[in-house]
Design a protein around this motif. Structure first.
Motif, PDB file in Angstrom:
ATOM      1  N   VAL A 149      -6.938  -5.957 -15.118  1.00 20.40           N
ATOM      2  CA  VAL A 149      -6.266  -7.155 -14.836  1.00 20.40           C
ATOM      3  C   VAL A 149      -6.480  -7.329 -13.262  1.00 20.40           C
ATOM      4  N   LEU A 150      -6.933  -8.675 -12.934  1.00 22.26           N
ATOM      5  CA  LEU A 150      -7.138  -9.112 -11.690  1.00 22.26           C
ATOM      6  C   LEU A 150      -5.839  -9.896 -11.237  1.00 22.26           C
ATOM      7  N   LYS A 151      -5.467  -9.604  -9.913  1.00 27.99           N
ATOM      8  CA  LYS A 151      -4.398 -10.488  -9.395  1.00 27.99           C
ATOM      9  C   LYS A 151      -4.370 -10.498  -7.947  1.00 27.99           C
ATOM     10  N   VAL A 152      -3.536 -11.501  -7.237  1.00 26.62           N
ATOM     11  CA  VAL A 152      -3.532 -11.339  -5.931  1.00 26.62           C
ATOM     12  C   VAL A 152      -3.003 -10.376  -5.362  1.00 26.62           C
ATOM     13  N   TYR A 153      -3.502  -9.681  -4.394  1.00 25.15           N
ATOM     14  CA  TYR A 153      -2.679  -8.365  -3.773  1.00 25.15           C
ATOM     15  C   TYR A 153      -1.573  -8.612  -3.201  1.00 25.15           C
ATOM     16  N   ASN A 154      -0.526  -7.665  -3.460  1.00 22.62           N
ATOM     17  CA  ASN A 154       0.658  -8.006  -3.033  1.00 22.62           C
ATOM     18  C   ASN A 154       1.241  -6.475  -2.403  1.00 22.62           C
ATOM     19  N   PRO A 155       1.933  -6.412  -1.278  1.00 23.07           N
ATOM     20  CA  PRO A 155       2.436  -5.164  -0.835  1.00 23.07           C
ATOM     21  C   PRO A 155       3.031  -4.194  -1.783  1.00 23.07           C
ATOM     22  N   THR A 156       3.662  -4.638  -2.862  1.00 24.08           N
ATOM     23  CA  THR A 156       4.165  -3.792  -3.603  1.00 24.08           C
ATOM     24  C   THR A 156       3.229  -3.070  -4.800  1.00 24.08           C
ATOM     25  N   ASP A 157       1.781  -3.446  -4.807  1.00 22.81           N
ATOM     26  CA  ASP A 157       0.712  -3.169  -5.371  1.00 22.81           C
ATOM     27  C   ASP A 157       0.257  -1.664  -4.895  1.00 22.81           C
ATOM     28  N   ALA A 158       0.686  -1.393  -3.475  1.00 23.74           N
ATOM     29  CA  ALA A 158       0.286   0.018  -3.074  1.00 23.74           C
ATOM     30  C   ALA A 158       0.655   1.428  -4.024  1.00 23.74           C
ATOM     31  N   PRO A 159      -0.225   2.021  -4.542  1.00 27.89           N
ATOM     32  CA  PRO A 159       0.150   3.240  -5.378  1.00 27.89           C
ATOM     33  C   PRO A 159       0.851   4.230  -4.549  1.00 27.89           C
ATOM     34  N   VAL A 160       0.625   4.425  -3.371  1.00 28.22           N
ATOM     35  CA  VAL A 160       1.199   5.525  -2.441  1.00 28.22           C
ATOM     36  C   VAL A 160       1.982   5.002  -1.317  1.00 28.22           C
ATOM     37  N   VAL A 161       3.268   5.275  -1.322  1.00 29.56           N
ATOM     38  CA  VAL A 161       4.141   4.696  -0.155  1.00 29.56           C
ATOM     39  C   VAL A 161       4.910   5.816   0.059  1.00 29.56           C
ATOM     40  N   ASN A 162       4.881   6.049   1.465  1.00 33.01           N
ATOM     41  CA  ASN A 162       5.720   7.324   2.214  1.00 33.01           C
ATOM     42  C   ASN A 162       5.128   8.776   1.441  1.00 33.01           C
ATOM     43  N   ASN A 163       3.910   8.701   1.046  1.00 32.44           N
ATOM     44  CA  ASN A 163       3.251   9.911   0.409  1.00 32.44           C
ATOM     45  C   ASN A 163       3.785  10.065  -1.254  1.00 32.44           C
ATOM     46  N   VAL A 164       4.359   9.075  -1.537  1.00 28.05           N
ATOM     47  CA  VAL A 164       4.711   9.201  -2.770  1.00 28.05           C
ATOM     48  C   VAL A 164       3.936   7.967  -3.803  1.00 28.05           C
ATOM     49  N   LEU A 165       3.328   8.733  -5.046  1.00 29.54           N
ATOM     50  CA  LEU A 165       2.473   8.276  -5.677  1.00 29.54           C
ATOM     51  C   LEU A 165       3.268   7.411  -6.975  1.00 29.54           C
ATOM     52  N   THR A 166       2.994   6.269  -7.167  1.00 29.03           N
ATOM     53  CA  THR A 166       3.610   5.781  -8.460  1.00 29.03           C
ATOM     54  C   THR A 166       2.553   4.982  -9.029  1.00 29.03           C
ATOM     55  N   THR A 167       2.530   5.152 -10.395  1.00 27.48           N
ATOM     56  CA  THR A 167       1.277   4.936 -11.303  1.00 27.48           C
ATOM     57  C   THR A 167       1.494   3.421 -11.959  1.00 27.48           C
ATOM     58  N   SER A 168       2.848   3.323 -11.912  1.00 24.07           N
ATOM     59  CA  SER A 168       3.173   1.976 -12.377  1.00 24.07           C
ATOM     60  C   SER A 168       2.937   0.446 -11.568  1.00 24.07           C
ATOM     61  N   VAL A 169       2.488  -0.290 -12.069  1.00 23.17           N
ATOM     62  CA  VAL A 169       2.353  -1.518 -11.225  1.00 23.17           C
ATOM     63  C   VAL A 169       3.397  -2.455 -11.365  1.00 23.17           C
ATOM     64  N   LYS A 170       4.113  -2.828 -10.158  1.00 23.98           N
ATOM     65  CA  LYS A 170       5.138  -3.873 -10.392  1.00 23.98           C
ATOM     66  C   LYS A 170       4.959  -5.397 -10.539  1.00 23.98           C
ATOM     67  N   SER A 171       5.664  -6.163 -10.815  1.00 23.39           N
ATOM     68  CA  SER A 171       5.179  -7.546 -11.161  1.00 23.39           C
ATOM     69  C   SER A 171       5.509  -8.476 -10.032  1.00 23.39           C
ATOM     70  N   TYR A 172       6.051  -7.868  -8.844  1.00 22.97           N
ATOM     71  CA  TYR A 172       6.255  -8.659  -7.620  1.00 22.97           C
ATOM     72  C   TYR A 172       5.090  -9.254  -7.167  1.00 22.97           C
ATOM     73  N   ASN A 173       5.313 -10.659  -6.475  1.00 22.82           N
ATOM     74  CA  ASN A 173       3.983 -11.188  -5.930  1.00 22.82           C
ATOM     75  C   ASN A 173       4.686 -12.452  -5.272  1.00 22.82           C
ATOM     76  N   TRP A 174       4.592 -12.328  -3.963  1.00 20.24           N
ATOM     77  CA  TRP A 174       4.962 -13.278  -3.048  1.00 20.24           C
ATOM     78  C   TRP A 174       4.012 -14.105  -2.140  1.00 20.24           C
ATOM     79  N   ASN A 175       2.719 -13.945  -2.647  1.00 18.77           N
ATOM     80  CA  ASN A 175       1.549 -14.249  -1.827  1.00 18.77           C
ATOM     81  C   ASN A 175       1.176 -15.682  -2.622  1.00 18.77           C
TER      82      ASN A 175
END
Length: 518
Positions: free
Chosen positions: A463-489
């Motif tokens: 799936v191709l989408k506009v990038y949103n900061p919530t798409d980053a897989p690693v935040v504060n050294n924690v990996l999250t493999t699920s992709v959130k549906s947030y987008n405010w761009n």
């Protein structure tokens, strides 16, 4: 079978054949192997693009930290028109008074003005002669066209917990509906034309210094200051004095303001609604300083009989705080995408499903017994439609819609996004003359695992989408493999699809570079 050469693979080969390892293999940059026992090549594989209307996205701040709440209208003729609005609770204030007893006379409170004040996102251009000038950040559309803004009393309770299952957090989507038709604007509608020079708001305030019955007014200036005490640009919407007096002022010492819980249930927030055919869209950071708020300006006069002994100008400020949400009303584009083109748009705009390899093709590639050196997926921009790099997305994002055991879809990160995020990219590439050209994703790890039949690697569509900061897989050294549906761009871009006849060398394509034994 397909094999993947990396640092570990080379190490194992070296251990097996120490005498020939150094002369037989040479690792260069992206794991490409050059030697006299292997030959290299590349293939271009067609991809199938299916545009998808997003319908809605997660938009509340209950489950994510949101940086931008957009307000206004953006009518890009080549993408869906966006009418972006904001829902927000107000913060609670305790100990409010609209009357007071003193020993040396009576104290009279008079409400003078109520203003919804929201700072714009702006960057300083410098200070000259003690005056700092700004430019507004990321305004889309035409700020010279007025956008109609109406402020309503929200009557839907913004619960942080899911009413059907209180053990889970609630979610408000971008197309959620909210009750409440009471307009709180001073004149019914506010016409927004955002300008960097909007660093003050001036209104006529009654001069109560000599007499409470005086009707003479003077110009009173409202400003918003940042932490450096600089006056910053802000949006100022006057609210109806009589309505706000009834809703707030007259109830300050009643049960509705007795506690935060009572207040949140009584006044459930504001609906700041934007409508129109065209105008501008501005980003608002509701968590930044200075704090956005509803400000009650009042005069506190101490009188002895008819004599005013003292007059103090004060204010109560209710911050926009608590549960917030964005509303994105989308309208079909005036100019549909040309044949063999497709649009990617953020917020509740459009995404695209990208099919690159089916099971038959995977089996065919496996039989070649290749060593996968590199795999990239490139999408070229329609430069006739999109010739301004500043108004299109600066980055796109690629993930996979995996089928799950429950029969549904689980949006999942590609391993490349966190194994080598810099190479994974998706960042906008421009030509030498700054014309937007393409977006490229390197998906070597995904293709290698797919062709090696690695567990949990599937041919489910990307799936191709506009990038949103919530798409980053690693935040504060924690990996999250699920992709959130947030987008405010809210930005959009028109891309060329995979049709070779129409788009030629600029078609969407998967390129695989490989090595094979001679």
């Amino acid at each position: 079978m397909i094999r993947r050469i990396g640092v570990l693979g080379i190490s194992l080969l070296c251990l097996a054949t120490i005498t020939s390892c150094e002369k037989d293999f040479s690792e260069v940059g992206t794991n490409v192997i050059n030697n006299d026992k292997f030959e290299t090549g590349e293939i271009l594989l067609d991809v199938k693009i299916t545009p998808i209307d997003t319908k809605n996205v997660q938009a509340d701040n209950i489950n994510a930290t949101i940086s931008d709440y957009w307000l206004g209208v953006y009518n890009n003729p080549n993408a869906e028109k966006i009418e972006a609005s904001i829902i927000s609770q107000l913060g609670y204030l305790s100990g409010l008074k609209n009357k007071e007893n003193v020993t040396d006379g009576d104290t009279i409170f008079n409400l003078d003005k109520v203003i919804l004040k929201i700072p714009y996102q702006a960057t300083s251009k410098g200070t000259t002669n003690g005056i700092t000038t700004f430019k507004l950040d990321s305004v889309l559309g035409n700020p010279n066209i007025a956008t109609s803004i109406q402020v309503f009393q929200n009557e839907t309770y913004l619960n942080t917990l899911n009413p059907s299952d209180p053990s889970k957090r609630n979610t408000f989507f971008s197309d959620s509906e909210y009750l409440g038709n009471t307009i709180l604007n001073e004149d019914g509608v506010y016409e927004m034309k955002p300008k960097a020079t909007d660093t003050t708001f001036i209104f006529d305030r009654i001069d109560r210094s000599s007499s409470l019955t005086n009707t003479t007014t003077y110009k009173y200036t409202v400003k918003a200051e940042n932490s450096q005490k600089l006056k910053v640009p802000f949006l100022a919407i006057p609210l109806d004095l009589a309505k706000m007096k009834t809703l707030f002022w007259d109830k300050f010492e009643n049960g509705e303001f007795a506690s935060k819980e009572a207040f949140d249930n009584y006044f459930r927030g504001l609906k700041i609604m934007a409508t129109g055919n065209d105008g501008s869209l501005v980003p608002l950071n509701l968590a930044a300083s200075p704090t956005p708020s509803v400000d009650f300006y009042y005069t506190k006069s101490v009188v002895d009989g008819t004599t005013v002994k003292d007059t103090i100008q004060k204010e109560y400020s209710f911050p926009l705080a608590g549960v917030r949400n964005s509303i994105y009303k989308m309208t079909p584009a005036a100019n549909p995408a040309p044949a063999n083109n497709f649009v990617i748009q953020g917020t509740a705009g459009r995404i695209a499903e990208v099919e690159i390899l089916d099971e038959t093709k995977v089996q065919e590639l496996k039989s070649n017994n290749w060593l996968i050196n590199d795999a990239s997926l490139t999408f070229y921009i329609n430069q006739t439609i999109n010739n301004d790099a500043n108004v299109i997305p600066q980055q796109l994002f690629l993930y996979q819609n995996k089928k799950n055991e429950a029969g549904g879809i689980s949006p999942t990160q590609l391993t490349d996004a966190y194994v080598d995020p810099a190479s994974f990219s998706g960042v906008l590439k421009k030509t030498d003359d700054n014309t937007p050209e393409k977006y490229t994703f390197r998906i070597t790890d995904y293709i290698s695992k797919l062709l090696s039949s690695e567990e949990n690697t599937t041919t489910d569509p990307l799936v191709l989408k506009v990038y949103n900061p919530t798409d980053a897989p690693v935040v504060n050294n924690v990996l999250t493999t699920s992709v959130k549906s947030y987008n405010w761009n809210p930005r959009a871009v028109t891309l060329l699809d995979g049709n070779e006849t129409t788009n030629g060398t600029k078609r969407a394509v998967l390129k695989i570079s490989y090595s094979k034994e001679k």
